[in-house]
Design an enzyme around this catalytic site. Structure first.
Site, PDB file in Angstrom:
ATOM      1  N   HIS A 106      45.461  47.100  40.860  1.00 23.27           N
ATOM      2  CA  HIS A 106      46.618  45.962  40.985  1.00 23.27           C
ATOM      3  C   HIS A 106      47.457  46.333  42.172  1.00 23.27           C
ATOM      4  O   HIS A 106      48.086  45.239  42.865  1.00 23.27           O
ATOM      5  CB  HIS A 106      47.321  45.883  39.461  1.00 23.27           C
ATOM      6  CG  HIS A 106      46.022  45.126  38.711  1.00 23.27           C
ATOM      7  ND1 HIS A 106      45.931  45.796  37.561  1.00 23.27           N
ATOM      8  CD2 HIS A 106      45.370  44.049  39.011  1.00 23.27           C
ATOM      9  CE1 HIS A 106      44.868  45.128  36.854  1.00 23.27           C
ATOM     10  NE2 HIS A 106      44.660  43.800  37.660  1.00 23.27           N
ATOM     11  N   ASP A 134      43.882  38.974  33.570  1.00 23.02           N
ATOM     12  CA  ASP A 134      44.671  40.041  32.689  1.00 23.02           C
ATOM     13  C   ASP A 134      46.143  40.072  33.034  1.00 23.02           C
ATOM     14  O   ASP A 134      46.776  40.714  32.193  1.00 23.02           O
ATOM     15  CB  ASP A 134      43.829  41.443  32.995  1.00 23.02           C
ATOM     16  CG  ASP A 134      43.812  41.620  34.414  1.00 23.02           C
ATOM     17  OD1 ASP A 134      44.669  42.015  35.421  1.00 23.02           O
ATOM     18  OD2 ASP A 134      42.732  41.379  35.020  1.00 23.02           O
ATOM     19  N   ASP A 158      37.984  26.382  37.583  1.00 21.87           N
ATOM     20  CA  ASP A 158      37.053  27.201  38.320  1.00 21.87           C
ATOM     21  C   ASP A 158      37.483  27.505  39.767  1.00 21.87           C
ATOM     22  O   ASP A 158      38.003  26.553  40.355  1.00 21.87           O
ATOM     23  CB  ASP A 158      35.564  26.416  38.558  1.00 21.87           C
ATOM     24  CG  ASP A 158      34.467  26.973  39.440  1.00 21.87           C
ATOM     25  OD1 ASP A 158      34.519  28.328  39.347  1.00 21.87           O
ATOM     26  OD2 ASP A 158      34.431  26.195  40.478  1.00 21.87           O
ATOM     27  N   GLN A 202      31.746  33.993  29.152  1.00 21.51           N
ATOM     28  CA  GLN A 202      31.196  35.340  29.330  1.00 21.51           C
ATOM     29  C   GLN A 202      31.373  36.057  27.885  1.00 21.51           C
ATOM     30  O   GLN A 202      32.296  35.540  27.016  1.00 21.51           O
ATOM     31  CB  GLN A 202      31.769  36.402  30.398  1.00 21.51           C
ATOM     32  CG  GLN A 202      33.367  36.022  30.234  1.00 21.51           C
ATOM     33  CD  GLN A 202      34.101  36.236  31.639  1.00 21.51           C
ATOM     34  OE1 GLN A 202      33.313  36.849  32.424  1.00 21.51           O
ATOM     35  NE2 GLN A 202      35.484  35.660  31.610  1.00 21.51           N
ATOM     36  N   PRO A 260      30.256  34.003  35.983  1.00 21.76           N
ATOM     37  CA  PRO A 260      31.279  33.016  36.486  1.00 21.76           C
ATOM     38  C   PRO A 260      31.931  33.044  37.875  1.00 21.76           C
ATOM     39  O   PRO A 260      32.247  32.174  38.598  1.00 21.76           O
ATOM     40  CB  PRO A 260      32.261  33.069  35.442  1.00 21.76           C
ATOM     41  CG  PRO A 260      32.275  34.080  34.576  1.00 21.76           C
ATOM     42  CD  PRO A 260      30.733  34.645  34.642  1.00 21.76           C
ATOM     43  N   ASP A 262      41.127  38.182  42.892  1.00 21.84           N
ATOM     44  CA  ASP A 262      41.099  39.101  41.839  1.00 21.84           C
ATOM     45  C   ASP A 262      40.071  38.899  40.847  1.00 21.84           C
ATOM     46  O   ASP A 262      40.319  38.539  39.874  1.00 21.84           O
ATOM     47  CB  ASP A 262      42.453  39.238  41.298  1.00 21.84           C
ATOM     48  CG  ASP A 262      42.471  40.323  40.153  1.00 21.84           C
ATOM     49  OD1 ASP A 262      41.605  40.964  40.243  1.00 21.84           O
ATOM     50  OD2 ASP A 262      43.595  40.116  39.456  1.00 21.84           O
ATOM     51  N   SER A 263      38.854  38.889  41.422  1.00 18.14           N
ATOM     52  CA  SER A 263      37.835  38.214  40.619  1.00 18.14           C
ATOM     53  C   SER A 263      37.161  39.555  39.911  1.00 18.14           C
ATOM     54  O   SER A 263      37.085  40.568  40.304  1.00 18.14           O
ATOM     55  CB  SER A 263      36.839  37.726  41.597  1.00 18.14           C
ATOM     56  OG  SER A 263      36.110  38.721  42.198  1.00 18.14           O
ATOM     57  N   ASP A 320      32.887  40.767  38.993  1.00 22.89           N
ATOM     58  CA  ASP A 320      31.869  41.253  40.018  1.00 22.89           C
ATOM     59  C   ASP A 320      31.068  40.068  40.250  1.00 22.89           C
ATOM     60  O   ASP A 320      31.243  38.812  39.613  1.00 22.89           O
ATOM     61  CB  ASP A 320      30.930  42.302  39.057  1.00 22.89           C
ATOM     62  CG  ASP A 320      31.852  43.546  38.925  1.00 22.89           C
ATOM     63  OD1 ASP A 320      31.982  44.111  39.939  1.00 22.89           O
ATOM     64  OD2 ASP A 320      31.764  43.614  37.635  1.00 22.89           O
ATOM     65  N   GLU A 356      42.545  30.640  36.981  1.00 25.40           N
ATOM     66  CA  GLU A 356      41.776  31.444  36.039  1.00 25.40           C
ATOM     67  C   GLU A 356      40.715  30.469  35.403  1.00 25.40           C
ATOM     68  O   GLU A 356      41.233  29.564  34.596  1.00 25.40           O
ATOM     69  CB  GLU A 356      42.506  32.330  34.945  1.00 25.40           C
ATOM     70  CG  GLU A 356      41.484  32.965  33.831  1.00 25.40           C
ATOM     71  CD  GLU A 356      40.604  33.933  34.416  1.00 25.40           C
ATOM     72  OE1 GLU A 356      41.022  35.249  35.209  1.00 25.40           O
ATOM     73  OE2 GLU A 356      39.581  33.729  33.714  1.00 25.40           O
TER      74      GLU A 356
HETATM   75  N1  SPD Z   1      33.514  46.336  38.334  1.00 23.39           N
HETATM   76  C1  SPD Z   1      34.624  46.036  38.120  1.00 23.39           C
HETATM   77  C2  SPD Z   1      35.296  44.919  39.044  1.00 23.39           C
HETATM   78  C3  SPD Z   1      36.545  44.516  38.489  1.00 23.39           C
HETATM   79  C4  SPD Z   1      37.114  43.744  39.761  1.00 23.39           C
HETATM   80  N2  SPD Z   1      38.343  43.085  39.241  1.00 23.39           N
HETATM   81  C5  SPD Z   1      39.112  43.576  38.155  1.00 23.39           C
HETATM   82  C6  SPD Z   1      40.070  42.514  37.670  1.00 23.39           C
HETATM   83  C7  SPD Z   1      41.374  43.133  37.445  1.00 23.39           C
HETATM   84  N3  SPD Z   1      42.416  42.440  37.416  1.00 23.39           N
END
Ligand code: SPD
Length: 291
Positions: A77, A101, A152, A46, A177, A170-171, A173, A121
């Site tokens: 978070h 992150d 993955d 990405q 990926p 914690d993905s 959108d 990750e």
């Molecule tokens: N459109 C933003 C959606 C973000 C969701 N995940 C954020 C990850 C932060 N750790």
């Protein structure tokens, strides 16, 4: 007009008048003024950008969408982490899928019950960029309890022999990926890799914009988990500012089994026991998505 006359009339502010717009729909979105472009690169998965903005501080943008901003990341978070970890009575092993992150890991480490945090990750560059530009968010990666696996998430979940007390999805959108992390097959694999009283929490997008996707996601949750609830939070930099999380559990109920918070609330800025309970109370236009 001569060039030097133009230069006299153009202030430094005009020269650096750069804005970032994230389109949430073709004709609606969020626009922020940028003070500086700190990083812009492309990983194998990405586009990755870090901007310094006037209102939100530094922001991380993946695939064109704001993932974290220094000003409001605590909301997301804290909510994705403390809700499941305060319901599970003894969460020793936690898996974070995504979360490159480090914000979720930082919150998980506040729970003293937790002995092991595994982060899966897909994109090593996200972790490296966050360590460089967001050290206060990603600092938990150096904790000896934390292990990062670059893989993955869907493949890891299908193949791992490990089992977890809590899995946090914690993905980003569901484009690019992270798309596979919103599919039923993936949730079925999470169910299988949870212990017999395990809990999964997943970020499930905006109840204002992503209505069809949310209905589909919660239909899948309900076909797999006996206990499924949505909870919500206000996150200014996310589409519509209204965000949802899915609480999916084999045994523990998010409210009836909630005995208060096990971490010091002084270290938290959004989550507290009242917010825990209130976040499961849904307005009618959201309730209809999950019932
Ligand atoms: N459109 C933003 C959606 C973000 C969701 N995940 C954020 C990850 C932060 N750790």
């Amino acid at each position: 007009m001569e060039l030097n006359e133009i230069a006299r009339e153009v202030s430094m502010e005009d020269l650096w008048n750069i804005w970032f717009s994230e389109l949430h729909r073709k004709s609606a979105g969020l626009t922020v003024k940028i003070k500086d472009i700190l990083f812009s690169g492309k990983s194998d998965f990405q586009r990755i950008e870090v901007f310094d903005t006037e209102v939100f501080g530094k922001v991380l943008v993946l695939y064109g969408s704001i993932m974290i901003s220094e000003r409001d990341e605590f909301i997301y978070h804290e909510m994705i982490t403390h809700v499941p970890l305060n319901v599970h009575p003894a969460p020793e092993s936690v898996l974070v899928v995504g979360g490159g992150d480090g914000g979720t890991v930082r919150e998980v480490l506040k729970h003293k019950d937790v002995k092991k945090v595994k982060v899966v990750e897909i994109d090593r560059m996200v972790v490296e960029v966050c360590k460089r530009f967001f050290p206060e968010i990603s600092g938990g990666f150096d904790d000896p309890k934390v292990e990062i696996v670059y893989n993955d998430g869907a493949r890891f979940m299908a193949e791992t022999g490990e089992r977890f007390d809590v899995v946090i999805i914690d993905s980003s959108d569901p484009v690019g990926p992270a798309e596979v992390l919103f599919q039923r097959q993936f949730y079925e694999n999470v169910y299988r890799k949870l212990k017999e009283d395990g809990i999964m929490v997943a970020q499930t997008e905006s109840p204002f914009y992503d209505r069809e996707a949310i209905s589909k996601i919660y239909r899948s949750f309900k076909q797999i988990f006996p206990i499924v609830s949505m909870y919500i939070a206000s996150i200014p930099t996310y589409p519509s500012g209204l965000w949802s999380f899915g609480f999916c559990s084999k045994r523990f109920h998010p409210i009836h089994d909630f005995r208060g918070t096990k971490v010091d609330c002084a270290s938290l800025r959004y989550y507290n026991p009242d917010v825990h309970v209130a976040s499961f109370k849904l307005p009618n236009f959201i309730k209809e998505l999950v019932e």
